[in-house]
Design an enzyme around this catalytic site. Structure first.
Site, PDB file in Angstrom:
ATOM      1  N   HIS A 356     -70.429  21.171   1.958  1.00 48.40           N
ATOM      2  CA  HIS A 356     -70.563  21.513   0.536  1.00 48.40           C
ATOM      3  C   HIS A 356     -69.243  21.614  -0.207  1.00 48.40           C
ATOM      4  O   HIS A 356     -69.231  21.997  -1.374  1.00 48.40           O
ATOM      5  CB  HIS A 356     -71.305  22.841   0.360  1.00 48.40           C
ATOM      6  CG  HIS A 356     -72.728  22.803   0.790  1.00 48.40           C
ATOM      7  ND1 HIS A 356     -73.758  22.480  -0.061  1.00 48.40           N
ATOM      8  CD2 HIS A 356     -73.291  23.034   1.988  1.00 48.40           C
ATOM      9  CE1 HIS A 356     -74.903  22.532   0.597  1.00 48.40           C
ATOM     10  NE2 HIS A 356     -74.648  22.863   1.848  1.00 48.40           N
ATOM     11  N   LYS A 547     -71.116  29.609 -14.463  1.00 47.47           N
ATOM     12  CA  LYS A 547     -70.906  29.269 -13.057  1.00 47.47           C
ATOM     13  C   LYS A 547     -69.845  30.215 -12.535  1.00 47.47           C
ATOM     14  O   LYS A 547     -69.214  30.933 -13.325  1.00 47.47           O
ATOM     15  CB  LYS A 547     -70.457  27.815 -12.901  1.00 47.47           C
ATOM     16  CG  LYS A 547     -69.278  27.439 -13.819  1.00 47.47           C
ATOM     17  CD  LYS A 547     -68.907  25.970 -13.718  1.00 47.47           C
ATOM     18  CE  LYS A 547     -69.818  25.047 -14.482  1.00 47.47           C
ATOM     19  NZ  LYS A 547     -70.464  24.021 -13.687  1.00 47.47           N
ATOM     20  N   ARG A 548     -69.611  30.214 -11.224  1.00 48.70           N
ATOM     21  CA  ARG A 548     -68.514  31.013 -10.669  1.00 48.70           C
ATOM     22  C   ARG A 548     -67.206  30.658 -11.393  1.00 48.70           C
ATOM     23  O   ARG A 548     -66.989  29.501 -11.752  1.00 48.70           O
ATOM     24  CB  ARG A 548     -68.357  30.699  -9.183  1.00 48.70           C
ATOM     25  CG  ARG A 548     -69.542  31.135  -8.336  1.00 48.70           C
ATOM     26  CD  ARG A 548     -69.533  32.575  -8.032  1.00 48.70           C
ATOM     27  NE  ARG A 548     -68.321  32.908  -7.316  1.00 48.70           N
ATOM     28  CZ  ARG A 548     -68.127  34.029  -6.639  1.00 48.70           C
ATOM     29  NH1 ARG A 548     -69.066  34.944  -6.577  1.00 48.70           N
ATOM     30  NH2 ARG A 548     -67.005  34.257  -6.032  1.00 48.70           N
ATOM     31  N   LYS A 553     -63.052  24.537 -11.651  1.00 46.05           N
ATOM     32  CA  LYS A 553     -64.172  24.337 -12.577  1.00 46.05           C
ATOM     33  C   LYS A 553     -63.697  24.323 -14.032  1.00 46.05           C
ATOM     34  O   LYS A 553     -64.430  23.947 -14.932  1.00 46.05           O
ATOM     35  CB  LYS A 553     -65.233  25.421 -12.367  1.00 46.05           C
ATOM     36  CG  LYS A 553     -65.892  25.359 -10.975  1.00 46.05           C
ATOM     37  CD  LYS A 553     -66.901  26.488 -10.799  1.00 46.05           C
ATOM     38  CE  LYS A 553     -67.478  26.570  -9.390  1.00 46.05           C
ATOM     39  NZ  LYS A 553     -68.538  25.586  -9.132  1.00 46.05           N
ATOM     40  N   THR A 655     -75.179  21.963  -9.409  1.00 45.59           N
ATOM     41  CA  THR A 655     -76.635  21.960  -9.563  1.00 45.59           C
ATOM     42  C   THR A 655     -77.007  22.573 -10.908  1.00 45.59           C
ATOM     43  O   THR A 655     -78.079  22.277 -11.451  1.00 45.59           O
ATOM     44  CB  THR A 655     -77.336  22.739  -8.427  1.00 45.59           C
ATOM     45  OG1 THR A 655     -76.643  23.975  -8.226  1.00 45.59           O
ATOM     46  CG2 THR A 655     -77.335  21.949  -7.136  1.00 45.59           C
ATOM     47  N   LYS A 659     -79.914  21.632 -14.003  1.00 46.13           N
ATOM     48  CA  LYS A 659     -80.837  22.567 -14.678  1.00 46.13           C
ATOM     49  C   LYS A 659     -80.764  22.379 -16.193  1.00 46.13           C
ATOM     50  O   LYS A 659     -81.787  22.346 -16.890  1.00 46.13           O
ATOM     51  CB  LYS A 659     -80.495  24.006 -14.286  1.00 46.13           C
ATOM     52  CG  LYS A 659     -80.743  24.273 -12.798  1.00 46.13           C
ATOM     53  CD  LYS A 659     -80.026  25.500 -12.247  1.00 46.13           C
ATOM     54  CE  LYS A 659     -80.014  25.424 -10.715  1.00 46.13           C
ATOM     55  NZ  LYS A 659     -79.099  26.381 -10.070  1.00 46.13           N
TER      56      LYS A 659
HETATM   57  C1  26V Z   1     -66.697  29.304   1.526  1.00 49.76           C
HETATM   58  C2  26V Z   1     -66.308  30.517   1.993  1.00 49.76           C
HETATM   59  C3  26V Z   1     -65.000  30.599   2.637  1.00 49.76           C
HETATM   60  C4  26V Z   1     -64.532  32.005   2.778  1.00 49.76           C
HETATM   61  C5  26V Z   1     -65.616  32.909   3.266  1.00 49.76           C
HETATM   62  C6  26V Z   1     -66.778  32.954   2.347  1.00 49.76           C
HETATM   63  C7  26V Z   1     -67.169  31.607   1.868  1.00 49.76           C
HETATM   64  C8  26V Z   1     -68.399  31.426   1.294  1.00 49.76           C
HETATM   65  C9  26V Z   1     -68.787  30.189   0.839  1.00 49.76           C
HETATM   66  C10 26V Z   1     -67.911  29.129   0.938  1.00 49.76           C
HETATM   67  C11 26V Z   1     -68.320  27.756   0.555  1.00 49.76           C
HETATM   68  C12 26V Z   1     -68.567  27.512  -0.810  1.00 49.76           C
HETATM   69  C13 26V Z   1     -69.064  26.119  -0.907  1.00 49.76           C
HETATM   70  C14 26V Z   1     -69.990  25.930  -2.042  1.00 49.76           C
HETATM   71  O1  26V Z   1     -70.570  26.866  -2.557  1.00 49.76           O
HETATM   72  N1  26V Z   1     -70.164  24.698  -2.434  1.00 49.76           N
HETATM   73  C15 26V Z   1     -71.023  24.350  -3.553  1.00 49.76           C
HETATM   74  O2  26V Z   1     -72.229  23.850  -3.003  1.00 49.76           O
HETATM   75  C16 26V Z   1     -73.142  23.461  -4.015  1.00 49.76           C
HETATM   76  C17 26V Z   1     -74.425  23.056  -3.331  1.00 49.76           C
HETATM   77  O3  26V Z   1     -74.230  21.924  -2.565  1.00 49.76           O
HETATM   78  C18 26V Z   1     -72.551  22.332  -4.840  1.00 49.76           C
HETATM   79  O4  26V Z   1     -73.448  22.009  -5.873  1.00 49.76           O
HETATM   80  C19 26V Z   1     -71.216  22.761  -5.449  1.00 49.76           C
HETATM   81  O5  26V Z   1     -70.614  21.680  -6.112  1.00 49.76           O
HETATM   82  C20 26V Z   1     -70.304  23.275  -4.358  1.00 49.76           C
HETATM   83  O6  26V Z   1     -69.127  23.830  -4.916  1.00 49.76           O
END
Ligand code: 26V
Length: 807
Positions: A356, A547-548, A553, A655, A659
């Site tokens: 992701h 969004k975050r 972004k 995503t 929406k």
């Molecule tokens: C990374 C980490 C690393 C440190 C510990 C906690 C933590 C938690 C989550 C993440 C990964 C984040 C990746 C993510 O959210 N990707 C998003 O995934 C969406 C669904 O596929 C996508 O639409 C977004 O573009 C993408 O940023």
């Protein structure tokens, strides 16, 4: 709320709700508070679900069906009552029953807390997927953690984000069932020994018990009810009586506290969270419990572990559950006594892995000493897997030492680390990206060497969203209008939405479409007035970025352009400006300093602009606090313009972009993630694309990008950046944004300056299109009509056929 209607008019459902209220909650209707009605309604509804739930499980069992297991550390579900009622086609009936009791269904739906067990897109995707799996009648389980505190609640104090604990379980959770009988030991640390027979024994130094807590997931029309199984932790000896009896109350509780800490909190996805021991413990805790549960079910139903890949498909949602690869290997080798090769073949055939993000700071890796201390047996297995992998790599053609180092499960550059993405890649038969561009970049960058070794493994599955929540649920007026135009079939199959396209040419329909949007804007304006006391003009463009908060972004690009526009309106008040409302919402990870500063900037810019009478209300800016799924459900249907402006190559998919477009907003966006596929679906005339491509971004980075010259060459940009840097928006602390703005001059990692002029020009193109009212409405309708492809039913169909082999 008290019952006012005639008791004799109460139907069986109303009586059932009263019965639940009295016998399950212990209140009579006069004493019942709104939360009690909510709980009684959910518990009553649950009774109906339980039977379908058991039927679904029994039918899958009888058919010997292959099951899908979706392992994810995040499920961002939001509220469940409205969607569950809608999917069961039961909402009118329950609404009537509650009315007979003097209770308003919509009002109690609003009381349900959001289950905020996720950060953002990745977690929300998991929730949409669960709903689509049930809708497509596929037997599936989601596995995750039942966090006591999900995503923090955000308050804005004097423009600054303040994080408060989120307490979604404060009133209990009527949806869930604790399954005490489904409990597993999960060990950590300790030592590994071998016996004469060559068997390996891991004796953990500590252990906790994982206990299953199940939530039903109801598919569209209630066809199927699947299970979301979230693990909670208990200490094995919850209350050491001997310690307690000696008067050592703290000692008696210590184990329990340590166990509880495992499920206490959801990690934020920022770089400081990466690499923390508790996070690895969470990952192993839920992966181990899930794999044990899957293996137990398989043995119970089918008897032979070697048929696992025929009966189970396990999908890893990012690398967070990647240690499950080593855990399955451990069970196969140590408990089921398979040899390494046989175990490895089963493991690979069972797992799929979804990536992701390509952001380097988000690629998980664990310091080897930590991994070894916590999981000594898994460390051995990682070495053994690595030996096999590197042997294969060396035997392949054209793989040199540099490629070997990149493929290895162990990063040897500097402090040695275990690379979870490589483990997931090696341990899966399918590795997928979440949008076409992202998948292509996986092949050419992060996974280039693994891709050369296994050229058939990487594939694309462009993300999707569930239209039940993101159209029918959040936008009932638009849903009714579409149904009047093309009939209701699109509710069963979103790919029928294109039948709406010809209505773009129907002036009467355009007016009605516009009226729905306007009513949604009025409703949002009321909410904004009630929450932050700002009045909005519903006839202005509602321009939304939610969004975050992340630098890639580029909320900052939007804010700087807002400042530039403000400056232009002040300098040229005589021009024909388009009234605009700039809406922002989103959370910043608590340790992400720049992200928090960007929130403060949004609020500082808002205060100054909203308080300036000289611009005649042509521009308003609002930052809405505490962005979550429920707030998105209010904002998405009310947006005219959707901001999807990440630096090209950095947003895996997005995503939120889907929406908005589904609800008739036009997108202003870069050629990044799924924006590219949205353009392909809705047509280039119905979207506003600007800025550098991913290739151009990469080339500029490689060629030495000089942002200072870019800023100095753009009068508008320089003016806005200098105004922010010099404290025009922060007179109370003029230096507040100096470093943030200097960062743009010095490095500008996210190429805000490089894309600024193109973005500003694109915004004026938006103004021009808005001025052509008919043209805008045509485009809006074509967006809705052409977004059916982004239904998560389509996405899950592709996973089911091409990865899991279950359709
Ligand atoms: C990374 C980490 C690393 C440190 C510990 C906690 C933590 C938690 C989550 C993440 C990964 C984040 C990746 C993510 O959210 N990707 C998003 O995934 C969406 C669904 O596929 C996508 O639409 C977004 O573009 C993408 O940023």
């Amino acid at each position: 709320m008290t019952a006012t209607t005639d008791v004799s008019e109460r139907g069986p459902l109303a009586l059932a709700i009263i019965d639940t209220l009295v016998h399950r909650i212990g209140k009579d209707e006069r004493a019942a508070r709104p939360h009690d009605w909510l709980e009684a309604t959910i518990l009553t509804l649950r009774n109906e679900i339980i039977e379908r739930w058991m039927e679904s499980t029994k039918a899958a069992h009888a058919a010997g069906a292959k099951r899908v297991y979706y392992l994810s550390l995040e499920f961002l579900i939001g509220r469940l009552l409205r969607d569950t009622l809608a999917n069961l086609r039961h909402r009118d009936e329950v609404g009537d029953a509650l009315r007979q009791l003097g209770v308003d269904l919509s009002a109690i739906e609003e009381l349900e807390p959001d289950a905020a067990l996720g950060n953002g897109g990745l977690g929300r995707l998991a929730a949409c997927f669960m709903e689509s799996l049930a809708t497509l009648d596929l037997p599936a389980y989601g596995y995750g953690i039942r966090y006591v505190n999900g995503m923090f609640r955000q308050r804005i104090d004097d423009g600054w984000q303040v994080e408060l604990p989120e307490t979604w379980l404060a009133h209990g959770n009527p949806w869930e069932f604790e399954r005490r009988e489904s409990a597993y030991f999960v060990g950590f640390g300790g030592e590994v020994t071998g016996d004469e027979a060559g068997r390996v024994h891991w004796k953990p130094g500590e252990a906790v018990e994982a206990v299953a807590v199940d939530t039903p997931v109801v598919g569209w029309r209630g066809k199927r009810v699947n299970t979301l199984r979230l693990w909670t932790a208990r200490s094995l000896d919850p209350f050491k009586l001997d310690a307690f009896n000696r008067g050592d109350f703290e000692g008696a509780m210590a184990d329990q506290l340590r166990a509880e800490s495992l499920v206490r909190v959801l990690y934020p996805n920022d770089s400081t969270a990466a690499g923390q021991e508790l996070r690895l413990r969470q990952e192993y805790f839920f992966s181990s419990a899930s794999i044990q549960d899957i293996v137990r079910r398989h043995i119970q139903y089918f008897g032979d572990i070697r048929t696992l890949p025929d009966r189970a498909a396990i999908q890893l949602n990012d690398t967070h559950p990647a240690v499950a690869v080593a855990e399955l290997m451990r069970l196969l080798v140590d408990h089921h006594e398979l040899d390494m090769d046989a175990a490895w073949a089963i493991t690979r055939a069972t797992f799929g892995y979804t990536n992701h993000t390509l952001l380097p700071e988000a690629l998980e890796s664990w310091p080897l000493p930590l991994f070894e201390r916590l999981l000594p047996r898994h460390m051995q297995l990682v070495y053994a897997i690595n030996a096999k992998l590197l042997r294969e790599a060396r035997a392949a053609e054209g793989i040199d030492d540099r490629a070997i180092a990149a493929i290895s499960l162990i990063d040897e550059g500097g402090e040695r680390r275990v690379r979870m993405a490589n483990l997931a890649f090696a341990g899966a038969h399918s590795v997928n990206g979440v949008a076409a561009l992202h998948t292509q970049l996986m092949k050419s960058t992060v996974f280039a060497d693994l891709h050369r070794l296994y050229p058939d493994r990487i594939n694309n599955k462009t993300n999707g969203i569930t239209p039940r929540r993101w159209l029918q649920g959040c936008n009932p007026a638009l849903t009714s209008l579409i149904a009047e135009a093309i009939g209701p079939d699109f509710t069963d199959d979103a790919q029928k939405l294109p039948a709406l396209a010809p209505f773009a040419e129907d002036a009467g329909f355009r007016e009605r479409f516009a009226a729905v949007k306007r009513a949604n804007k009025v409703a949002l304006a009321e909410h904004v007035r009630d929450t932050i006391g700002l009045r909005l003009d519903p006839d202005a463009i509602f321009d939304v970025q939610i969004k975050r908060i992340h630098e890639y972004k580029r909320q900052l690009l939007n804010l700087i352009e807002t400042v530039a526009l403000y400056d232009q309106i002040r300098s040229h008040p005589e021009r024909d400006w388009t009234p605009r409302v700039k809406l922002f919402a989103g959370k910043a990870a608590s340790s992400y300093v720049n992200a928090k500063l960007i929130i403060k900037l949004a609020n500082d810019v808002a205060r100054r602009i909203n308080g300036d009478p000289s611009i005649g209300g042509l521009l308003k800016v609002a930052f809405l606090p505490n962005y979550n799924v429920s707030l998105a459900e209010r904002m998405v249907p009310a947006a005219d313009l959707s901001e999807q402006i990440s630096t090209a190559g950095m947003e895996a998919s997005g995503t939120g972009n889907m929406k908005f477009a589904l609800n008739g907003a036009l997108t202003i966006g870069t050629l990044d993630g799924a924006n590219i596929e949205i353009r392909d679906q809705v047509g280039a005339d119905n979207i506003v694309i600007f800025g550098m491509t991913a290739e151009e971004v990469a080339a500029k980075r490689a060629g030495g990008y000089a942002p200072r010259a870019v800023i100095e060459n753009s009068a508008e940009l320089a003016q806005a950046v200098n105004a922010i840097a010099s404290g025009v928006f922060s007179p109370d602390d003029p230096n507040r944004y100096r470093d943030l703005m200097n960062g743009l001059y010095d490095h500008d990692w996210f190429m805000v300056a490089a894309d600024f002029d193109a973005y500003a020009a694109a915004q004026r193109e938006v103004d021009r299109r808005w001025g052509d009212r008919d043209g805008w409405q045509r485009s809006a309708i074509r967006n809705t009509a052409n977004m059916g492809w982004f239904s998560s039913d389509r996405t899950i169909g592709e996973y089911a056929r091409e990865i899991w082999g279950v359709l």
